[in-house]
Design a protein around this motif. Structure first.
Motif, PDB file in Angstrom:
ATOM      1  N   ARG A  89       1.142  -0.677  -0.118  1.00  0.00           N
ATOM      2  CA  ARG A  89      -0.004   0.208  -0.112  1.00  0.00           C
ATOM      3  C   ARG A  89       0.707   1.500  -0.146  1.00  0.00           C
ATOM      4  N   PRO A  90       1.709   1.629   0.784  1.00  0.00           N
ATOM      5  CA  PRO A  90       2.992   2.842   1.057  1.00  0.00           C
ATOM      6  C   PRO A  90       2.862   2.802  -0.774  1.00  0.00           C
ATOM      7  N   GLU A  91       2.880   2.189  -1.615  1.00  0.00           N
ATOM      8  CA  GLU A  91       4.255   1.876  -2.991  1.00  0.00           C
ATOM      9  C   GLU A  91       3.252   2.960  -3.458  1.00  0.00           C
ATOM     10  N   TYR A  92       2.364   1.752  -3.339  1.00  0.00           N
ATOM     11  CA  TYR A  92       0.989   2.421  -4.759  1.00  0.00           C
ATOM     12  C   TYR A  92       0.725   3.877  -4.267  1.00  0.00           C
ATOM     13  N   SER A  93      -0.024   4.349  -3.373  1.00  0.00           N
ATOM     14  CA  SER A  93      -0.625   5.605  -2.086  1.00  0.00           C
ATOM     15  C   SER A  93       0.644   6.228  -2.788  1.00  0.00           C
ATOM     16  N   GLU A  94       1.468   6.756  -3.074  1.00  0.00           N
ATOM     17  CA  GLU A  94       2.480   7.427  -3.011  1.00  0.00           C
ATOM     18  C   GLU A  94       2.519   7.843  -4.078  1.00  0.00           C
ATOM     19  N   SER A  95       2.275   7.386  -5.363  1.00  0.00           N
ATOM     20  CA  SER A  95       2.897   6.482  -7.085  1.00  0.00           C
ATOM     21  C   SER A  95       1.781   7.674  -7.832  1.00  0.00           C
ATOM     22  N   ALA A  96       1.795   8.834  -8.519  1.00  0.00           N
ATOM     23  CA  ALA A  96       0.666   9.535  -9.149  1.00  0.00           C
ATOM     24  C   ALA A  96       0.889   9.012 -10.358  1.00  0.00           C
ATOM     25  N   SER A  97       1.177   8.230 -11.343  1.00  0.00           N
ATOM     26  CA  SER A  97       0.866   6.815 -11.798  1.00  0.00           C
ATOM     27  C   SER A  97       0.113   6.171 -11.608  1.00  0.00           C
ATOM     28  N   LEU A  98       0.775   5.044 -10.410  1.00  0.00           N
ATOM     29  CA  LEU A  98       0.229   3.911 -10.341  1.00  0.00           C
ATOM     30  C   LEU A  98      -2.383   4.394 -10.105  1.00  0.00           C
ATOM     31  N   LEU A  99      -1.676   5.508  -9.013  1.00  0.00           N
ATOM     32  CA  LEU A  99      -2.837   5.788  -8.800  1.00  0.00           C
ATOM     33  C   LEU A  99      -3.845   6.199  -9.645  1.00  0.00           C
ATOM     34  N   ILE A 100      -3.328   6.925 -11.398  1.00  0.00           N
ATOM     35  CA  ILE A 100      -4.301   7.467 -12.001  1.00  0.00           C
ATOM     36  C   ILE A 100      -4.288   5.814 -12.975  1.00  0.00           C
ATOM     37  N   GLU A 101      -3.783   4.831 -12.648  1.00  0.00           N
ATOM     38  CA  GLU A 101      -4.423   3.373 -13.407  1.00  0.00           C
ATOM     39  C   GLU A 101      -5.680   2.914 -12.490  1.00  0.00           C
ATOM     40  N   SER A 102      -5.294   2.564 -11.585  1.00  0.00           N
ATOM     41  CA  SER A 102      -6.371   2.843 -10.327  1.00  0.00           C
ATOM     42  C   SER A 102      -7.915   3.760 -10.865  1.00  0.00           C
ATOM     43  N   SER A 103      -7.485   5.156 -11.303  1.00  0.00           N
ATOM     44  CA  SER A 103      -8.716   5.349 -11.450  1.00  0.00           C
ATOM     45  C   SER A 103      -8.910   5.451 -12.425  1.00  0.00           C
ATOM     46  N   LYS A 104      -8.340   4.482 -13.883  1.00  0.00           N
ATOM     47  CA  LYS A 104      -8.895   3.800 -14.269  1.00  0.00           C
ATOM     48  C   LYS A 104      -9.524   2.801 -15.015  1.00  0.00           C
ATOM     49  N   THR A 105      -8.913   2.358 -13.859  1.00  0.00           N
ATOM     50  CA  THR A 105     -10.024   0.482 -13.516  1.00  0.00           C
ATOM     51  C   THR A 105     -11.409   1.316 -13.178  1.00  0.00           C
ATOM     52  N   ILE A 106     -11.206   1.886 -12.412  1.00  0.00           N
ATOM     53  CA  ILE A 106     -12.520   2.284 -11.737  1.00  0.00           C
ATOM     54  C   ILE A 106     -12.897   2.486 -12.633  1.00  0.00           C
ATOM     55  N   ALA A 107     -13.036   3.894 -13.581  1.00  0.00           N
ATOM     56  CA  ALA A 107     -13.597   4.317 -14.951  1.00  0.00           C
ATOM     57  C   ALA A 107     -13.942   3.238 -15.094  1.00  0.00           C
ATOM     58  N   MET A 108     -13.281   2.445 -15.736  1.00  0.00           N
ATOM     59  CA  MET A 108     -13.786   1.253 -16.692  1.00  0.00           C
ATOM     60  C   MET A 108     -15.181   0.126 -16.022  1.00  0.00           C
ATOM     61  N   HIS A 109     -15.054   0.049 -14.714  1.00  0.00           N
ATOM     62  CA  HIS A 109     -16.118  -0.956 -14.068  1.00  0.00           C
ATOM     63  C   HIS A 109     -17.094   0.161 -13.838  1.00  0.00           C
ATOM     64  N   PHE A 110     -16.660   1.515 -13.527  1.00  0.00           N
ATOM     65  CA  PHE A 110     -17.994   2.195 -13.708  1.00  0.00           C
ATOM     66  C   PHE A 110     -19.048   2.574 -15.388  1.00  0.00           C
ATOM     67  N   GLN A 111     -18.125   2.206 -16.298  1.00  0.00           N
ATOM     68  CA  GLN A 111     -18.600   1.720 -18.141  1.00  0.00           C
ATOM     69  C   GLN A 111     -19.897   0.723 -17.535  1.00  0.00           C
ATOM     70  N   THR A 112     -19.150  -0.489 -16.843  1.00  0.00           N
ATOM     71  CA  THR A 112     -20.235  -1.313 -16.961  1.00  0.00           C
ATOM     72  C   THR A 112     -21.293  -0.566 -16.400  1.00  0.00           C
ATOM     73  N   VAL A 113     -20.815  -0.977 -14.500  1.00  0.00           N
ATOM     74  CA  VAL A 113     -22.314  -1.051 -14.058  1.00  0.00           C
ATOM     75  C   VAL A 113     -23.459   0.556 -14.849  1.00  0.00           C
TER      76      VAL A 113
END
Length: 76
Positions: A42-66
């Protein structure tokens, strides 16, 4: 097996977005079921801008499905 997702249908788009977040989190949990490892990473990805953006992309894909399941884009 735990039945945590009875439906993709939600009352509101806000609830749909919360469900998209839940889908993303459950995907990570299923991919890495060892909670100790997850907490260790968690500390690694919680402080990485690029990994947080990837997380947002994943959420966006799931939101499209919903959104599609709930017909959020229907003509009123």
């Amino acid at each position: 097996m735990e039945q945590w997702l009875p439906s993709l249908i939600t009352e509101t788009p806000s609830e749909g977005f919360e469900l998209a977040i839940k889908l993303s989190r459950m995907g990570v949990k299923k991919t890495q079921p060892d909670m100790e490892v997850l907490h260790k990473l968690r500390p690694e990805y919680s402080e990485s801008a690029s990994l947080l953006i990837e997380s947002s992309k994943t959420i966006a894909m799931h939101f499209q499905t919903v959104s599609q399941a709930n017909n959020y884009w229907r003509d009123n």
